[in-house]
Design a protein around this motif. Structure first.
Motif, PDB file in Angstrom:
ATOM      1  N   ALA A 154      -3.036   5.865   3.736  1.00  6.56           N
ATOM      2  CA  ALA A 154      -3.693   5.745   2.431  1.00  6.56           C
ATOM      3  C   ALA A 154      -5.208   5.753   2.573  1.00  6.56           C
ATOM      4  CB  ALA A 154      -3.232   4.463   1.732  1.00  6.56           C
ATOM      5  N   LEU A 155      -5.696   5.135   3.638  1.00  6.80           N
ATOM      6  CA  LEU A 155      -7.143   5.109   3.875  1.00  6.80           C
ATOM      7  C   LEU A 155      -7.649   6.522   4.161  1.00  6.80           C
ATOM      8  CD1 LEU A 155      -9.382   2.917   4.097  1.00  6.80           C
ATOM      9  CD2 LEU A 155      -9.108   3.066   6.566  1.00  6.80           C
ATOM     10  N   ARG A 156      -6.897   7.242   4.984  1.00 12.05           N
ATOM     11  CA  ARG A 156      -7.272   8.613   5.348  1.00 12.05           C
ATOM     12  C   ARG A 156      -7.276   9.497   4.107  1.00 12.05           C
ATOM     13  NH1 ARG A 156      -3.085  10.012   8.469  1.00 12.05           N
ATOM     14  NH2 ARG A 156      -3.514   8.240   9.816  1.00 12.05           N
ATOM     15  N   ALA A 157      -6.301   9.296   3.237  1.00  8.92           N
ATOM     16  CA  ALA A 157      -6.177  10.125   2.039  1.00  8.92           C
ATOM     17  C   ALA A 157      -7.136   9.682   0.921  1.00  8.92           C
ATOM     18  CB  ALA A 157      -4.735  10.075   1.537  1.00  8.92           C
ATOM     19  N   VAL A 206       0.843  -1.200   0.000  1.00  2.80           N
ATOM     20  CA  VAL A 206       0.000   0.000   0.000  1.00  2.80           C
ATOM     21  C   VAL A 206       0.877   1.248   0.000  1.00  2.80           C
ATOM     22  CG1 VAL A 206      -1.641   1.357   1.370  1.00  2.80           C
ATOM     23  CG2 VAL A 206      -2.013  -1.100   1.070  1.00  2.80           C
ATOM     24  N   GLY A 207       1.881   1.254   0.854  1.00  7.06           N
ATOM     25  CA  GLY A 207       2.760   2.417   0.962  1.00  7.06           C
ATOM     26  C   GLY A 207       3.475   2.728  -0.336  1.00  7.06           C
ATOM     27  N   ALA A 208       3.815   1.675  -1.094  1.00  7.72           N
ATOM     28  CA  ALA A 208       4.549   1.861  -2.348  1.00  7.72           C
ATOM     29  C   ALA A 208       3.628   2.216  -3.511  1.00  7.72           C
ATOM     30  CB  ALA A 208       5.339   0.591  -2.661  1.00  7.72           C
ATOM     31  N   GLY A 209       2.338   2.374  -3.237  1.00  7.10           N
ATOM     32  CA  GLY A 209       1.410   2.808  -4.288  1.00  7.10           C
ATOM     33  C   GLY A 209       0.997   1.698  -5.240  1.00  7.10           C
ATOM     34  N   CYS A 210       1.171   0.440  -4.824  1.00  7.03           N
ATOM     35  CA  CYS A 210       0.849  -0.705  -5.693  1.00  7.03           C
ATOM     36  C   CYS A 210      -0.624  -1.117  -5.621  1.00  7.03           C
ATOM     37  CB  CYS A 210       1.692  -1.918  -5.301  1.00  7.03           C
ATOM     38  SG  CYS A 210       3.469  -1.633  -5.287  1.00  7.03           S
ATOM     39  N   VAL A 211      -1.376  -0.555  -4.650  1.00 10.86           N
ATOM     40  CA  VAL A 211      -2.658  -1.152  -4.278  1.00 10.86           C
ATOM     41  C   VAL A 211      -3.828  -0.205  -4.531  1.00 10.86           C
ATOM     42  CG1 VAL A 211      -3.971  -2.105  -2.330  1.00 10.86           C
ATOM     43  CG2 VAL A 211      -1.516  -2.575  -2.540  1.00 10.86           C
ATOM     44  N   ALA A 212      -4.909  -0.743  -5.116  1.00  5.20           N
ATOM     45  CA  ALA A 212      -6.140   0.024  -5.309  1.00  5.20           C
ATOM     46  C   ALA A 212      -7.185  -0.334  -4.262  1.00  5.20           C
ATOM     47  CB  ALA A 212      -6.698  -0.240  -6.704  1.00  5.20           C
ATOM     48  N   GLU A 213      -7.159  -1.584  -3.797  1.00  4.94           N
ATOM     49  CA  GLU A 213      -8.239  -2.063  -2.929  1.00  4.94           C
ATOM     50  C   GLU A 213      -7.705  -3.093  -1.947  1.00  4.94           C
ATOM     51  OE1 GLU A 213     -12.067  -3.431  -4.868  1.00  4.94           O
ATOM     52  OE2 GLU A 213     -11.460  -5.324  -3.927  1.00  4.94           O
ATOM     53  N   VAL A 214      -8.220  -3.039  -0.712  1.00  8.33           N
ATOM     54  CA  VAL A 214      -7.865  -4.038   0.291  1.00  8.33           C
ATOM     55  C   VAL A 214      -9.154  -4.642   0.838  1.00  8.33           C
ATOM     56  CG1 VAL A 214      -6.717  -4.490   2.497  1.00  8.33           C
ATOM     57  CG2 VAL A 214      -5.760  -2.777   0.946  1.00  8.33           C
ATOM     58  N   GLU A 215      -9.258  -5.943   0.742  1.00  5.58           N
ATOM     59  CA  GLU A 215     -10.391  -6.655   1.340  1.00  5.58           C
ATOM     60  C   GLU A 215      -9.833  -7.557   2.421  1.00  5.58           C
ATOM     61  OE1 GLU A 215     -12.859  -8.848  -1.380  1.00  5.58           O
ATOM     62  OE2 GLU A 215     -14.290  -9.378   0.209  1.00  5.58           O
ATOM     63  N   THR A 216     -10.217  -7.283   3.675  1.00 12.38           N
ATOM     64  CA  THR A 216      -9.601  -8.017   4.782  1.00 12.38           C
ATOM     65  C   THR A 216     -10.419  -7.808   6.048  1.00 12.38           C
ATOM     66  OG1 THR A 216      -7.465  -8.393   5.879  1.00 12.38           O
ATOM     67  CG2 THR A 216      -8.097  -6.110   5.535  1.00 12.38           C
ATOM     68  N   SER A 217     -10.013  -8.511   7.118  1.00 14.38           N
ATOM     69  CA  SER A 217     -10.713  -8.383   8.390  1.00 14.38           C
ATOM     70  C   SER A 217      -9.959  -7.518   9.384  1.00 14.38           C
ATOM     71  CB  SER A 217     -10.930  -9.773   8.990  1.00 14.38           C
ATOM     72  OG  SER A 217     -11.499 -10.612   8.025  1.00 14.38           O
TER      73      SER A 217
END
Lengths: 254, 274
Positions: free
Chosen positions: B87-90, B60-71
């Motif tokens: 990233a969530l805040r932004a 996520v920090g490296a900008g590789c991720v669009a979506e996270v599905e998790t618990s």
């Protein structure tokens, strides 16, 4: 026992709740990842001679499960876990838990890690003991910002149990699912009912409406303290080294 | 078997892929996550099985991720996951909150090739209120008045995890970390890093076979020694808590995180002597 550490008092207190004879017997208890105090409480019950099967999710070596992390939930789905522990970034007066975050969904204020299995475990385990050491108005709120797991359910929704109690660094509350309210069961040494009220963001009942009738949480006995510092610490050293070093002043052998 | 190198393994993952990964109490391939950062992957959709940890925060920090599905996303004892939280805040990532057994159940539906599976609990949680893809029906086997949640099958494009060893046939052995088997069975393909490759066929060894994932499920394997690090690998190496604390401290800011990447992922800069 005035020289016991807060964690030792909490472990002994939770141990008594685990062994509460008015509750269905806890044969198999599961303890989540970041829960050294509940783990100590359950080991203490074992060392006191009660035959409890204790499954520690956090154990790396000697973990009880062989079918992956889903095994805990499959066991719980069947009703084979009798007691589990939950906490929350926020806990409200109806025993709703928020592990998601504050502000708008999904935690636009302060994001907590997330719900983990709480939305399932809270409803499918016959007994739940809530534990959160920090007892402040930011944790114990009137209404949680987001509900990870709900404290009660409407009639007709399958649910095996509810919170039995909420243990904090200041007191023990009992939960009454019939009226979805907490009542104050005891305050820890050095705390007062007025002090607890001031530190609690939700309204709660005091039995008989008499503040002076609320007892002090019993201190651990000499036997309990000796077990916590000895046999219980022995069991916990591998899984919770930092906790054992801090509370029992015992370091793992290199 | 399809033995390749780590960078080639990362090159097999197209941008936008949905990747299922185990958490830090299981066997994440942190080595492959770092290789995905080096390859500059974009738009990944990560699934935490059932939660997420170090590798997710890194991606996520490296900008590789669009979506996270998790618990849950957490660095365990080192606290909240700093780049994920930022990233969530932004508003840079879409978060699909789930609850642990729901993730397992959605993958189990995929394992069986059925469109959905039911799960108890969850009714009354805001998680359900924010998951329009999860449905509540009345249990058709009861006399009525028994609502139950239905979860859709979840089929990741790739399962990504680390294992102790691979054999000559491309089977991998990882012992009891069976969530990795769920990941492998449910995903279209799996990409696996291993500590080592050994001669033989694990499936002919009755003691090893139960801890194996068969080559049927595995697209490619690369050797990455200490590939789970800083996460523990069974009884082979322990969790490197100092490494995680160091990351947690540096990743508090975007600048600190960039510096951490330069040292530990791109290796264009040496670590300061402590």
């Amino acid at each position: 026992m005035s020289n016991c550490k807060p964690e030792e008092l909490l472990a002994a207190t939770i141990c008594r709740l685990v062994l509460d004879p008015s509750q269905p017997t806890a044969r198999h208890v599961a303890v989540g990842a970041a829960s050294p105090v509940p783990a100590a409480a359950c080991y203490l019950a074992q060392k006191l001679g009660y035959p409890i099967r204790l499954s520690l999710l956090a154990r790396n070596l000697g973990n009880p499960f062989t079918d992956g992390t889903r095994e805990l939930f499959d066991l719980t789905g069947q009703g084979r876990i009798d007691l589990f522990f939950l906490g929350g970034g926020q806990i409200d007066g109806q025993a709703n838990l928020n592990l998601v975050g504050t502000g708008e969904w999904p935690g636009k204020g302060v994001r907590f890690p997330g719900s983990f299995g709480s939305a399932f475990m809270y409803m499918m385990t016959p007994r739940i003991i809530l534990f959160r050491e920090e007892h402040s108005p930011r944790v114990l709120v009137d209404k949680v910002d987001n509900i990870s797991a709900n404290g009660t359910s409407p009639p007709g929704v399958f649910r095996r149990g509810h919170a039995q109690a909420l243990v904090t660094g200041r007191c023990v509350f009992r939960f009454h699912p019939d009226r979805a309210r907490f009542s104050l069961a005891s305050v820890h040494a050095g705390e007062t009912v007025a002090g607890v009220r001031a530190a609690t963001g939700f309204d709660f009942d005091v039995p008989g409406g008499d503040d002076t009738a609320v007892p002090e949480t019993p201190a651990p006995s000499d036997q309990e303290l000796a077990l916590l510092r000895g046999a219980v610490c022995d069991e916990m050293l591998e899984t919770y080294p930092d906790f054992c070093a801090r509370v029992f002043n015992r370091k793992q052998a290199a | 078997m399809n033995l390749t190198d780590l960078e080639s393994l990362a090159a097999r993952v197209p941008d936008g892929s949905r990747l299922a990964m185990p958490p830090d109490n299981s066997l994440p391939s942190v080595a492959l996550a770092k290789a995905l950062v080096r390859r500059g992957a974009r738009g990944l959709r990560l699934v935490g099985v059932p939660t997420s940890g170090f590798a997710t925060d890194l991606l996520v920090g490296a900008g590789c991720v669009a979506e996270v599905e998790t618990s849950a996303v957490s660095l365990g004892e080192a606290g909240f996951a700093p780049r994920f939280s930022a990233a969530l805040r932004a508003g840079e990532i879409v978060m699909k909150d789930a609850t642990c057994p729901a993730i397992h159940t959605m993958l189990q539906a995929s394992e069986k090739g059925v469109p959905f599976m039911p799960l108890r609990g969850i009714i009354g949680s805001d998680i359900l209120a924010h998951r329009p893809d999860w449905k509540v029906i009345d249990n058709p086997f009861a006399a009525g008045g028994d609502p139950i949640v239905l979860l859709p099958a979840l089929q990741p494009d790739f399962g990504i995890f680390h294992a102790v060893m691979a054999d000559s046939k491309g089977n991998v052995w990882l012992g009891r970390k069976r969530e990795c088997a769920t990941i492998a069975h449910a995903s279209r393909a799996s990409l696996v890093t291993v500590e080592r490759v050994v001669e033989g066929d694990f499936l002919t060894d009755e003691k090893l076979a139960p801890g194996c994932i068969s080559a049927t499920y595995i697209d490619a394997i690369a050797i990455a020694e200490r590939g789970a690090r800083p996460v523990a690998l069974l009884d082979e190496y322990r969790m490197d808590t100092a490494y995680i604390s160091d990351y947690a401290r540096m990743a508090k800011t975007a600048e600190g995180f960039s510096e951490w990447l330069a040292i530990h992922v791109f290796e264009t800069r040496a670590a300061a002597v402590a």
